[in-house]
Structures are given as C-alpha cells and as structure tokens.
Write a protein that holds these residues in place. Sequence first.
Motif, PDB file in Angstrom:
ATOM      1  N   ASP A  77      74.473   0.579   2.845  1.00  0.00           N
ATOM      2  CA  ASP A  77      74.357  -0.487   3.830  1.00  0.00           C
ATOM      3  C   ASP A  77      72.908  -0.978   3.901  1.00  0.00           C
ATOM      4  O   ASP A  77      71.996  -0.361   3.370  1.00  0.00           O
ATOM      5  CB  ASP A  77      74.849  -0.021   5.204  1.00  0.00           C
TER       6      ASP A  77
ATOM      7  N   PHE B  18      69.422   0.715   2.763  1.00  0.00           N
ATOM      8  CA  PHE B  18      68.750   0.055   1.642  1.00  0.00           C
ATOM      9  C   PHE B  18      67.313  -0.273   2.011  1.00  0.00           C
ATOM     10  O   PHE B  18      66.391  -0.062   1.206  1.00  0.00           O
ATOM     11  CB  PHE B  18      69.495  -1.226   1.265  1.00  0.00           C
TER      12      PHE B  18
ATOM     13  N   SER C 131      72.506   0.806  -8.581  1.00  0.00           N
ATOM     14  CA  SER C 131      73.746   0.124  -8.183  1.00  0.00           C
ATOM     15  C   SER C 131      74.522  -0.360  -9.404  1.00  0.00           C
ATOM     16  O   SER C 131      75.755  -0.244  -9.454  1.00  0.00           O
ATOM     17  CB  SER C 131      73.420  -1.072  -7.269  1.00  0.00           C
TER      18      SER C 131
ATOM     19  N   HIS D  98      78.366  -1.208  -8.911  1.00  0.00           N
ATOM     20  CA  HIS D  98      78.468  -1.880  -7.615  1.00  0.00           C
ATOM     21  C   HIS D  98      77.757  -3.236  -7.742  1.00  0.00           C
ATOM     22  O   HIS D  98      76.643  -3.426  -7.257  1.00  0.00           O
ATOM     23  CB  HIS D  98      77.846  -1.029  -6.511  1.00  0.00           C
TER      24      HIS D  98
ATOM     25  N   GLU E 152      78.353  -6.499  -6.688  1.00  0.00           N
ATOM     26  CA  GLU E 152      78.115  -7.380  -5.546  1.00  0.00           C
ATOM     27  C   GLU E 152      77.014  -6.816  -4.643  1.00  0.00           C
ATOM     28  O   GLU E 152      76.210  -7.555  -4.095  1.00  0.00           O
ATOM     29  CB  GLU E 152      79.412  -7.594  -4.761  1.00  0.00           C
ATOM     30  N   GLU E 153      76.996  -5.501  -4.505  1.00  0.00           N
ATOM     31  CA  GLU E 153      75.932  -4.855  -3.732  1.00  0.00           C
ATOM     32  C   GLU E 153      74.579  -5.124  -4.381  1.00  0.00           C
ATOM     33  O   GLU E 153      73.593  -5.433  -3.694  1.00  0.00           O
ATOM     34  CB  GLU E 153      76.190  -3.352  -3.658  1.00  0.00           C
TER      35      GLU E 153
ATOM     36  N   HIS F  84      73.534  -8.773  -3.697  1.00  0.00           N
ATOM     37  CA  HIS F  84      73.151  -8.981  -2.290  1.00  0.00           C
ATOM     38  C   HIS F  84      71.788  -8.358  -1.995  1.00  0.00           C
ATOM     39  O   HIS F  84      70.917  -8.978  -1.373  1.00  0.00           O
ATOM     40  CB  HIS F  84      74.214  -8.379  -1.368  1.00  0.00           C
ATOM     41  N   HIS F  85      71.577  -7.127  -2.460  1.00  0.00           N
ATOM     42  CA  HIS F  85      70.309  -6.449  -2.216  1.00  0.00           C
ATOM     43  C   HIS F  85      69.157  -7.140  -2.955  1.00  0.00           C
ATOM     44  O   HIS F  85      68.015  -7.110  -2.484  1.00  0.00           O
ATOM     45  CB  HIS F  85      70.399  -4.989  -2.644  1.00  0.00           C
TER      46      HIS F  85
END
Length: 441
Positions: free
Chosen positions: A2, A6, A296, A301, A303-304, A307-308
């Motif tokens: 989350d 992060f 990630s 992962h 999409e993570e 986004h990050h």
Amino acid sequence: MDIQNFRKAVFAIAIPVALQSMLQSSFSMIDQVMVGQLGKKAIAGVEIAGKPAFIYAFIVNAICTIAGIMIAQYIGQKDHLSEEKAITVNGLVTIVFGFLFTAISLGFTRPFLHLFTKDEQVIREGMKYLRIIGYSYIPLGLTSLLAVPIRTHGKSPWPLYVSILSAIINTSLNYVLIFGHFGMPQLGITGAAIASVISQLVSMILLTFLFLKLYGAFHPSLALGKKRTKQYIKMLAPVVLSEFLWTLGQSMNTFVYGHMGTSELAGMSLTGPVQGMLIGALSGLSQAAGILIGQSLGEKHYEEAYHHSKTLMRYGFIGSAVLAVALLIFRTPYVGIYQVDHHVQSIGSSLLLVFAFLMPIKVENMILGGGIIRSGGLTHYIMFIDTIGTWGVGVPLALLSGLVFHLPIVSVYLILSQEEVVRLIISIIIFRSKKWMHTIN
C-alpha cells in the motif's frame, strides 16, 4: 504494497542513498574548493583531468544499475544463488573497466588533456592530478558495486556511514597535503589527488568487510548459464553504451568550453560540484525506483509498479523545485568561496542560475531513465533516449553555439541543455506506453 508502506520503503532507501551520494559529490566539491584557492588554472586542470573518472563513474553506475535490477528481481523471486552470480559477474565487469580506464589515464595523460585545452599551464596542472587519481578508479568501482546488494537488502545506512568516514578522511588529507600543514610538504593539486585515492581505498576495504558480514558464506560464481548470459549482455550492453555515449557527449561539451577560453572552462568547473551535490540529494529516488519497482516487476505486480512510479516522479518534482529555490538564493555566496577573478565568479553564478531552472527536468529524467524504465531490464529504451538527446540534440547545439556562432558560455549552456527537454518528452512517451514493464526469467 500500500501507499503508506511504499512511502516508508522509499524514504528508507532514498534518504541514506541521497546522503551517501552527496558525500560522494563532496569529494569533488572539497577538491574544487581547496584547489580553487590555487587559482583558475588549477581549477581548469582538475576539471579536465577528472574526465576519465567522470566517464568511468557513469559506466560503473550503469553496471550497478544492472546489478540492482538483477538482485532486486531475484530477491522478489527468492533466488539467492542467482543473486550471488549477479554480484560476481558485475564485479568482474567493474574491475575490467577499471583497469582499462587506469591504463588510459596513466599511459596517455598528456595527449588526453591536450584534447581539451591548448593552455600549457592548465595541462601541466592536470597531469599532476590525472597521473595519481587514476589509481582510484578500481576502488571507486568496487565501492559503488558492493553498496548495491547491501542497499537492496535494506542496509542503506551502512554505505552511508562508510561515505561519512571517507569524506572526513578526504577533507582532512586535502587540508594537510594541498597546503602543507602539520609539517607535511605543500603538494597543491597533487595532494588533492593523493587524498582522493586514499579515501577511496578506505571505502572499498570497509564496504568489503560489511558485504561479507551481510552475506556470510558468499559463493562467487560466473555460471549464469547460456540463457541468462545472453539476457545479461542484452541488458548490460545498451546501458553501458548509453552511459559511455552520454559521458562522451558531456566531454564534448567540456571540449567546447575549453576552446572558448580558460575563464569559461574555470567558470563551468565551479558549477560541477554543486550540481552533483543537488542532483545527488535526489538520486535516492532513482535508486528507490530501481529497487522497489524492480521488486514489484519481479513479483509481476505490474499495475502496482506503474502507480508507484508516478508517485516517485511527484516526489522528484517537489524536491527539485525546493532545491532549485535554495540554489537561486545561495549561488552567489557559493562562487565567492573561490579565489578567482570576478569574471570567472560571474560566469559560475550565471550558469547556476540556468541550472536551477533546468533542475526539475534533469531530476525527472534521472528518476525515469535511471530508475523506473531501467527496472524492467529493457535497457535498449534508455540507449535510444540518451543517444537522441545527447548526440541528436545536445552535442550539435554545443558545437554550433560555442564554436561556430561564438555565443557567450551561459547562452551555450542554455541552448545545449534543450537536450534534457527532448529526453523528458521521449521518456514520458515510453513510460506511458508501459512497454518497459518486464520480468526477468
């Protein structure tokens, strides 16, 4: 992971890395400030003689980037054996390049310096520095590489502590050897080089000890296997070539400054340490991107990771804007430290003004190109971005504005720096395409 966890992970990596990078940059700043007391010829000599180390450092950075990608993804895959192989292979490559650059610095000292200036006094000063600083390349490379696995395993403060000690040693030896304090001979520019070599050796020894403490029974191995060897070369070759071409382009810019005049070259030299210090203050975000986004991607992962990545870019913009304002306030007192004439100080101050406005763009390029896009291992994207920016835009504009149209150096720097704008546009297009997101198998 989350966003709150992060953010904690980013700062846990970024802050120690930033402090370490700033301390590493302090080596050149300390050298420049203290050598700056010897006059503009000495400053210009150190600037030119530092070019092989500058190029080698960026090649090492490329190797460390690949090592970081591999280690981060193997950690994500819980493959410890492959992690050890990645460290061994990248260590060998670092040493090979170190020997190459040491041989060039020691064997072709005068011809190399003569490429950048015809001023014989500047060349003589540069020779004193280059013939000694060449011995620091391999320790510098191994120090940088050993910090990667230590940092990736969550021990970012360890390299930071080593850098603090190394900076103290470098500063103390500079004071003693350059100016001849405590009964030591006054060695001038030669003393600065000796201090840098000794401090780098200390860093290498201490980080080797800490690395072995972390890994315990480390099993060096070059046996990546046929598939992974091809994959490694496919990752390494573009990024090393990219860094080499970029640093060669920066050296071409120095060639232009040197042929514009010694005052122009000295004025630009004044800005180098503070530029490195400020960019270094945010370099931890690039390192965090390489590690966290790489992990990630290793876990698939995607999409993570995307986004990050956008979060890291926002942090970079905010941080660079704050530091740019600070530079606007303190640029004039900074150049006043150097014992050079007012004209050289004025050039340095004006160049820092331009750099302050360009800084947010440079930082976004560092985070995107140096961390996010590289984290997937598809490094040919970076080679494309850097080649277009440096050789398609920057170098031609530098040659035209500086040596053909003979514009003032501040105008030349502003014009050639439009390569950063081009590089950012291409990087954003590639980032938004998501084609850089890749898992190493």
